[in-house]
Design an enzyme around this catalytic site. Structure first.
Site, PDB file in Angstrom:
ATOM      1  N   GLN A 116       0.741  -1.321   0.344  1.00  0.00           N
ATOM      2  CA  GLN A 116       0.127   0.287  -0.073  1.00  0.00           C
ATOM      3  C   GLN A 116       1.211   1.659  -0.002  1.00  0.00           C
ATOM      4  O   GLN A 116       0.219   2.378  -0.292  1.00  0.00           O
ATOM      5  CB  GLN A 116      -0.910   0.132   1.129  1.00  0.00           C
ATOM      6  CG  GLN A 116      -2.133  -0.880   0.702  1.00  0.00           C
ATOM      7  CD  GLN A 116      -3.157  -1.501   2.594  1.00  0.00           C
ATOM      8  OE1 GLN A 116      -2.036  -1.481   3.306  1.00  0.00           O
ATOM      9  NE2 GLN A 116      -3.532  -0.825   2.270  1.00  0.00           N
ATOM     10  N   HIS A 146      -6.362  -9.897   5.656  1.00  0.00           N
ATOM     11  CA  HIS A 146      -6.966  -8.004   4.256  1.00  0.00           C
ATOM     12  C   HIS A 146      -5.526  -8.010   3.742  1.00  0.00           C
ATOM     13  O   HIS A 146      -5.133  -8.211   3.169  1.00  0.00           O
ATOM     14  CB  HIS A 146      -7.310  -7.394   4.801  1.00  0.00           C
ATOM     15  CG  HIS A 146      -7.715  -6.476   4.123  1.00  0.00           C
ATOM     16  ND1 HIS A 146      -8.609  -6.340   3.983  1.00  0.00           N
ATOM     17  CD2 HIS A 146      -6.591  -5.644   4.306  1.00  0.00           C
ATOM     18  CE1 HIS A 146      -9.105  -4.631   3.178  1.00  0.00           C
ATOM     19  NE2 HIS A 146      -7.176  -4.168   3.111  1.00  0.00           N
TER      20      HIS A 146
HETATM   21  O1  K1U Z   1      -5.425  -2.209   4.715  1.00  0.00           O
HETATM   22  C1  K1U Z   1      -5.869  -1.527   5.112  1.00  0.00           C
HETATM   23  O2  K1U Z   1      -5.944  -0.546   3.722  1.00  0.00           O
HETATM   24  C2  K1U Z   1      -6.834  -1.722   6.698  1.00  0.00           C
HETATM   25  C3  K1U Z   1      -7.009  -1.571   6.804  1.00  0.00           C
HETATM   26  C4  K1U Z   1      -8.083  -3.470   7.581  1.00  0.00           C
HETATM   27  C5  K1U Z   1      -9.191  -3.648   7.525  1.00  0.00           C
HETATM   28  C6  K1U Z   1      -9.734  -3.412   8.977  1.00  0.00           C
HETATM   29  C7  K1U Z   1     -11.361  -3.850   8.810  1.00  0.00           C
HETATM   30  C8  K1U Z   1     -10.973  -5.131   8.226  1.00  0.00           C
HETATM   31  C9  K1U Z   1     -10.576  -5.134   7.604  1.00  0.00           C
HETATM   32  C10 K1U Z   1      -9.126  -4.503   7.351  1.00  0.00           C
HETATM   33  C11 K1U Z   1      -7.721  -0.824   7.963  1.00  0.00           C
HETATM   34  O3  K1U Z   1      -7.358  -0.180   8.940  1.00  0.00           O
HETATM   35  S1  K1U Z   1      -9.926   0.168   6.879  1.00  0.00           S
HETATM   36  C12 K1U Z   1      -9.081   1.263   8.169  1.00  0.00           C
HETATM   37  C13 K1U Z   1     -10.413   0.327  10.117  1.00  0.00           C
HETATM   38  O4  K1U Z   1     -11.454  -0.375  10.429  1.00  0.00           O
HETATM   39  C14 K1U Z   1     -10.318   1.534  10.862  1.00  0.00           C
HETATM   40  C15 K1U Z   1      -9.723   2.692  11.192  1.00  0.00           C
HETATM   41  C16 K1U Z   1      -9.695   2.909  12.767  1.00  0.00           C
HETATM   42  C17 K1U Z   1     -10.496   2.520  13.982  1.00  0.00           C
HETATM   43  C18 K1U Z   1     -10.505   1.286  13.865  1.00  0.00           C
HETATM   44  C19 K1U Z   1     -10.821   1.046  11.901  1.00  0.00           C
HETATM   45 ZN    ZN Z   2      -6.694  -3.124   2.550  1.00  0.00          ZN
END
Ligand code: K1U
Ligand code: ZN
Length: 171
Positions: free
Chosen positions: A51, A133
């Site tokens: 990323q 993920h």
């Molecule tokens: O891979 C990424 O882009 C990170 C992604 C990870 C993820 C989150 C939820 C389910 C699957 C994978 C994220 O962090 S998205 C943002 C998010 O979920 C979040 C942001 C702040 C606090 C809590 C959650």
């Molecule tokens: Zn992601």
């Protein structure tokens, strides 16, 4: 340490397959610190090197409330998986899109930590979702690749609208 630029879908570089880390050099350790800083700043709960346009198998994750439990996975390998769960996922590379994805609900992985020590980890719930993920990112797979063509084309439209709106504000 630095805040790194996060590639946004549909950037083709997100579809790159990452290579194994051969040596954990001081540059790799600095990259890991910058990835953690970038993830906390975003904010997110995980980030894969893909990323930030670094195509090496490195992941940072922190699902703790206090943001004080950083997990570093280098060259992660899926050893076992069981069951199924459907969870809402988001992605820092696909801003403001949240969709349900089916994943294994228990996994066992092996990886190296930032000191090059091998460890095994069993995970369920949000940690299991997040690891799956992020491991997908290292193989050039995005969570939206699991959705229907129709849903994906709606997301493309939404993101291009977002981009135009942002350009209008910035100009
Ligand atoms: O891979 C990424 O882009 C990170 C992604 C990870 C993820 C989150 C939820 C389910 C699957 C994978 C994220 O962090 S998205 C943002 C998010 O979920 C979040 C942001 C702040 C606090 C809590 C959650
Ligand atoms: Zn992601």
């Amino acid at each position: 340490m630095a805040i790194l630029n996060i590639l946004k879908y549909p950037d083709p570089r997100l579809y790159t397959n990452a290579s194994e880390v051969k040596n954990i050099t001081s540059e790799i350790k600095t990259l890991i610190s910058s990835m953690a800083e970038t993830m906390y700043d975003a904010p997110g709960v995980g980030l894969a090197a893909t990323q930030v346009n670094i195509h090496q198998k490195i992941i940072v994750i922190d699902i703790s409330e206090d943001k004080n439990n950083l997990l570093v996975l280098i060259n992660p390998l899926l050893l076992e998986s069981k069951g199924e769960m459907i969870n809402q996922e988001g992605c820092l590379s696909v801003p403001e899109v949240f969709e349900k994805v089916k994943r294994a609900d228990w996994i066992k992985i092996s990886a190296l930590n930032e000191n090059g020590e091998k460890f095994e980890l069993e995970a369920k719930g949000l940690l299991a979702v997040c690891i799956q993920h992020e491991m997908d990112h290292l193989e050039g797979i995005l969570f939206i690749d699991y959705l229907s063509k129709l849903k994906r084309s709606m997301i493309v439209k939404k993101l291009s609208k977002q981009k135009k709106e942002l350009e209008r504000i910035v100009v």
